[in-house]
Write an enzyme that holds these catalytic residues in place. Sequence first.
Site, PDB file in Angstrom:
ATOM      1  N   CYS A 115     -10.021  18.347  20.178  1.00  0.00           N
ATOM      2  CA  CYS A 115     -10.033  18.727  18.765  1.00  0.00           C
ATOM      3  C   CYS A 115     -11.173  18.085  17.983  1.00  0.00           C
ATOM      4  O   CYS A 115     -11.607  18.620  16.963  1.00  0.00           O
ATOM      5  CB  CYS A 115      -8.693  18.380  18.116  1.00  0.00           C
ATOM      6  SG  CYS A 115      -7.304  19.305  18.797  1.00  0.00           S
ATOM      7  N   HIS A 261     -10.276  19.900  10.692  1.00  0.00           N
ATOM      8  CA  HIS A 261      -9.869  20.573  11.921  1.00  0.00           C
ATOM      9  C   HIS A 261      -8.536  21.271  11.670  1.00  0.00           C
ATOM     10  O   HIS A 261      -7.617  20.692  11.099  1.00  0.00           O
ATOM     11  CB  HIS A 261      -9.739  19.559  13.057  1.00  0.00           C
ATOM     12  CG  HIS A 261      -8.935  20.055  14.211  1.00  0.00           C
ATOM     13  ND1 HIS A 261      -9.221  21.233  14.869  1.00  0.00           N
ATOM     14  CD2 HIS A 261      -7.818  19.548  14.813  1.00  0.00           C
ATOM     15  CE1 HIS A 261      -8.329  21.423  15.831  1.00  0.00           C
ATOM     16  NE2 HIS A 261      -7.471  20.418  15.800  1.00  0.00           N
ATOM     17  N   ASN A 291      -4.716  27.082  15.980  1.00  0.00           N
ATOM     18  CA  ASN A 291      -5.552  25.926  16.311  1.00  0.00           C
ATOM     19  C   ASN A 291      -6.484  26.323  17.450  1.00  0.00           C
ATOM     20  O   ASN A 291      -6.046  26.519  18.577  1.00  0.00           O
ATOM     21  CB  ASN A 291      -4.662  24.751  16.720  1.00  0.00           C
ATOM     22  CG  ASN A 291      -5.450  23.497  17.087  1.00  0.00           C
ATOM     23  OD1 ASN A 291      -6.660  23.542  17.235  1.00  0.00           O
ATOM     24  ND2 ASN A 291      -4.743  22.393  17.254  1.00  0.00           N
TER      25      ASN A 291
END
Length: 334
Positions: A115, A261, A291
Amino acid sequence: MYNSKITGLGFFVPDNKVTNHDLTKIMDTSDEWIQERTGIKERRWIAEGSDETSATMGAKAAKIAIERAGLTKDDIDFIVFATLSPDYYFPGCGVQIQDMLDMPTVGAIDVRNQCSGFIYSLATADQFIKTGMYKNILVIGSEYHSNGLDKTTRGRGVSVIFGDGAGACVLSRSEEKGKGILSSHLHSEGKHAEELTVISPSIKHWVPEIIDSKGEDISYFPYMNGTFVFKNAVVRFSEVIMEGLKANNLQTTDINLLIPHQANLRISQFVQQKFKLSDDQVYNNIMQYGNTTAASIIIALTEAWEKGLVKDNDIIVLAAFGSGFTWGSTIIRW
């Protein structure tokens, strides 16, 4: 010492939309349950039978970014590719981009920081440019999650979150002082590595779904201790954003746009409330894409730019937290 600035942006997501209602047909879940916990309404998953991969999506995003930068493939000096879902265990996707775009034999590296991958990649490219080694660097974040998810009720806590997609930017040398990437701030805390992880396949466990010596199942599906990750994320997000602002003598009120993020809308909302930022100061698109890990920030940045939300001289803050644990921020004066 040179400065580096983003001169071109592009992103690509598969056409196949998978809504929360679609997921109720294959697992015990609901639109309400997913939205309440994550804020996600739909995500893009590569359709079954498609030849699309992390590398091919990255190449499509890269072509757009290069064109928008007013450059050609031959102007790119180096490639940095961030992903946790490479086409092969090795080699990495960076070299595939060199081939797919028919580029000169420039160098290519892969960044495996999940991430936080795009933040780490941008920081790496920034240093190559600031030292004068390269002039134009292609930075890509791309993920093909859907083929590696446990799409059953057992895996719903993880599988409902992730989507497929890619984003790319061209980072170029600039002699304009005080603009472009002002600073990046990177951190890690490896003691929490197994709180968000894929145990196998690895050098220790090549065969999927095997039983270890203790009789415990070792799965190739992602594992996430969601509550623990959330608690750490909200703390580290806040810390690293403030670290970046202080390094540049900025306040939270100076932020024109924060692009976190896209891990969980609730995390973004927590940070927004803590810093007392307005809705216009924070950009989220996890609702539509889920995501996309290393691709999420660059997809969101590109989309915000396309909507006219990124303007000349704006202070743009990028921040990420994820597996590792790793986290980081980048402060940009556009």
